[in-house]
Scaffold this active site. Sequence first.
Site, PDB file in Angstrom:
ATOM      1  N   CYS A 170       5.222   7.033  -2.428  1.00 24.15           N
ATOM      2  CA  CYS A 170       5.445   7.388  -1.027  1.00 24.15           C
ATOM      3  C   CYS A 170       4.382   8.359  -0.481  1.00 24.15           C
ATOM      4  O   CYS A 170       3.255   7.943  -0.245  1.00 24.15           O
ATOM      5  CB  CYS A 170       6.872   7.927  -0.896  1.00 24.15           C
ATOM      6  SG  CYS A 170       7.549   7.774   0.760  1.00 24.15           S
ATOM      7  N   HIS A 199      11.576   4.994  -4.388  1.00 25.37           N
ATOM      8  CA  HIS A 199      12.211   6.128  -5.050  1.00 25.37           C
ATOM      9  C   HIS A 199      13.388   5.553  -5.846  1.00 25.37           C
ATOM     10  O   HIS A 199      13.646   4.366  -5.809  1.00 25.37           O
ATOM     11  CB  HIS A 199      12.757   7.109  -4.016  1.00 25.37           C
ATOM     12  CG  HIS A 199      11.726   7.634  -3.070  1.00 25.37           C
ATOM     13  ND1 HIS A 199      10.787   8.578  -3.426  1.00 25.37           N
ATOM     14  CD2 HIS A 199      11.484   7.354  -1.764  1.00 25.37           C
ATOM     15  CE1 HIS A 199      10.031   8.874  -2.373  1.00 25.37           C
ATOM     16  NE2 HIS A 199      10.424   8.137  -1.354  1.00 25.37           N
TER      17      HIS A 199
HETATM   18  N1  GLN Z   1       6.465  11.920   4.948  1.00 27.89           N
HETATM   19  C1  GLN Z   1       6.180  10.568   4.614  1.00 27.89           C
HETATM   20  C2  GLN Z   1       6.848   9.542   5.497  1.00 27.89           C
HETATM   21  O1  GLN Z   1       7.870   9.782   6.103  1.00 27.89           O
HETATM   22  C3  GLN Z   1       6.529  10.331   3.160  1.00 27.89           C
HETATM   23  C4  GLN Z   1       7.987  10.488   2.855  1.00 27.89           C
HETATM   24  C5  GLN Z   1       8.293  10.471   1.364  1.00 27.89           C
HETATM   25  O2  GLN Z   1       7.441  10.722   0.524  1.00 27.89           O
HETATM   26  N2  GLN Z   1       9.519  10.199   1.035  1.00 27.89           N
HETATM   27  O3  GLN Z   1       6.362   8.435   5.574  1.00 27.89           O
END
Ligand code: GLN
Length: 227
Positions: free
Chosen positions: A97, A196
């Site tokens: 992510c 995740h």
């Molecule tokens: N901040 C980033 C987004 O919203 C990554 C979020 C995350 O790593 N869960 O795309």
Amino acid sequence: MANSQIIKIAYLYEDLMNTYGDSGDVKILAYLLKQHGDQTQVDNVSLNDPLNANDYDFIFFGGGQDFEQTVVAKDLLRHKETLGAYIRAGHPMLCICGGYQLLGSYYKTNSGVTIKGLNLLPLHTIFKSDKRMIGDTRYMTEWGEVKAFENHSGQTYFDNTNLLHPLGEMIEGYGNNPQEKIEGMRYKNLIGSYSHGPLLKNINVANAIVKLILAWHQERCQTSHVS
Ligand code: GLN
């Protein structure tokens, strides 16, 4: 354990980049390596810490919120050369992510601020506030089906589809963006993913990464006399 090896894992910014249980990926790898008879040493490489990527058998970079990503992105630029050489040599790395986003050229955030990425991969990400991609995901990879969870507003696009390949084809959920029905990215032995859950609860993917880690460890031992 007489023949036990010490597998070294660098966890980039473990204290700042660890959303939705991403540290579980590293714990699962350590568990599988233990089953194989090996010990694992995990180093948290955080703000201002030195990094020589080739000292490691595996590098992990988890997800993070926009604020943490802004802080980390500035510090990360110090490691562009060592990480670039490690990735181009085909050594194993997993980025989830926010970590995945920061390997590309830029991440344009909700507030319109553009975070400069490492620019090691031809991809970019744009935050779209009207479309949060949240929920269960399922997709098909080279190693079979993967089940995970995604939560991001960043939409990622490849800028060179000859170099980058998707990690999987979506069955359920969004993946990289709402249009393309692909999840994550592969470049040599680097995997980027929005999954995740953690991702490596999918034992098929975890076992594939363990194989890569052990192969690179052997090579590293031969060239640098590591035990
Ligand atoms: N901040 C980033 C987004 O919203 C990554 C979020 C995350 O790593 N869960 O795309």
